[in-house]
Enzyme design. Structure first.
Site, PDB file in Angstrom:
ATOM      1  N   CYS A   9       0.867  -1.182   0.000  1.00 28.76           N
ATOM      2  CA  CYS A   9       0.000   0.000   0.000  1.00 28.76           C
ATOM      3  C   CYS A   9       0.903   1.231   0.000  1.00 28.76           C
ATOM      4  CB  CYS A   9      -0.986  -0.030   1.167  1.00 28.76           C
ATOM      5  SG  CYS A   9      -0.271   0.192   2.809  1.00 28.76           S
ATOM      6  N   ASN A  12       2.560   1.431   4.324  1.00 30.67           N
ATOM      7  CA  ASN A  12       2.747   0.154   5.006  1.00 30.67           C
ATOM      8  C   ASN A  12       2.399   0.228   6.489  1.00 30.67           C
ATOM      9  OD1 ASN A  12       5.442  -2.154   5.717  1.00 30.67           O
ATOM     10  ND2 ASN A  12       3.430  -2.674   4.979  1.00 30.67           N
ATOM     11  N   CYS A  14      -1.373   0.653   7.244  1.00 33.23           N
ATOM     12  CA  CYS A  14      -2.811   0.387   7.347  1.00 33.23           C
ATOM     13  C   CYS A  14      -3.222  -0.836   6.529  1.00 33.23           C
ATOM     14  CB  CYS A  14      -3.628   1.599   6.886  1.00 33.23           C
ATOM     15  SG  CYS A  14      -3.397   3.084   7.876  1.00 33.23           S
ATOM     16  N   ARG A  15      -3.380  -0.643   5.232  1.00 28.53           N
ATOM     17  CA  ARG A  15      -3.951  -1.686   4.385  1.00 28.53           C
ATOM     18  C   ARG A  15      -3.048  -2.893   4.182  1.00 28.53           C
ATOM     19  NH1 ARG A  15      -5.472   2.268  -0.446  1.00 28.53           N
ATOM     20  NH2 ARG A  15      -3.624   3.281   0.394  1.00 28.53           N
ATOM     21  N   SER A  16      -1.795  -2.678   3.820  1.00 27.96           N
ATOM     22  CA  SER A  16      -0.937  -3.833   3.527  1.00 27.96           C
ATOM     23  C   SER A  16      -0.600  -4.656   4.766  1.00 27.96           C
ATOM     24  CB  SER A  16       0.317  -3.426   2.747  1.00 27.96           C
ATOM     25  OG  SER A  16       1.093  -2.475   3.439  1.00 27.96           O
ATOM     26  N   ASP A 127      -8.119   3.874   1.275  1.00 25.72           N
ATOM     27  CA  ASP A 127      -7.187   4.143   2.364  1.00 25.72           C
ATOM     28  C   ASP A 127      -7.975   4.652   3.578  1.00 25.72           C
ATOM     29  OD1 ASP A 127      -5.116   4.854   4.047  1.00 25.72           O
ATOM     30  OD2 ASP A 127      -4.068   6.085   2.560  1.00 25.72           O
TER      31      ASP A 127
END
Length: 163
Positions: A9, A12, A14-16, A127
């Site tokens: 993401c 690195n 939140c999402r990933s 995001d």
């Protein structure tokens, strides 16, 4: 031979890391943890060395996922050791494909939600960083939904290698 996947993401945090934790759990549940390695990174290095966002950690823990994580930036040299690079949105997809040293390595980059047949046309995982907690919950739901299809694709690939 180990199959290697990296989720990517922006920063690195939140999402990933969420995708990494969820997919690592799926791998363990199916007994593939010795055959598949999972990690994550960001397209930028703004948060290198930092833990995941506290909201990411809270949502992961509440849903019984591991949350150990230290942010890092994706490096083009990693393409040669990775089998699959999973982008969390179309901006990451484009950035990663530009970083790829060859067309063959650029072809390793896929959108996570492309593995979710119910995702429709919008394959971006939004995001959640600038929003509230509900955005992190929504992110987790999208990641979990796509992980089922991604796991099926990885299993198919592993079975093809064994044949």
């Amino acid at each position: 031979m180990t199959y290697r996947i990296s989720f990517v993401c922006t920063g690195n945090i939140c999402r990933s890391p969420m995708a990494e934790s969820v997919f690592r759990a799926r791998i363990a549940e199916t007994g593939l943890d010795g055959l598949v390695e999972v990690d994550s990174a960001g397209t930028g290095g703004w948060h290198e060395g930092e833990p995941a966002d506290p909201r990411t950690v809270a949502v992961l823990r509440e849903h019984d996922y591991g949350s150990e994580h230290i942010a890092r930036q994706f490096q083009p040299s990693w393409f040669s050791r990775l089998d699959l690079v999973i982008a969390l949105d179309s901006g990451h997809l484009k950035a990663l494909r530009r970083l790829a040293p060859t067309e063959q390595e650029a072809a390793k980059v896929r959108l996570l939600r492309s593995y979710d047949p119910a995702a429709g046309d919008d394959l971006d995982v939004p995001d959640p960083y600038y929003g509230g907690r509900d955005g992190f919950e929504e992110c987790l739901e999208m990641v979990e939904a796509a992980s089922t299809g991604l796991l099926a694709a990885v299993r198919e690939h592993l079975e093809g290698r064994a044949a």
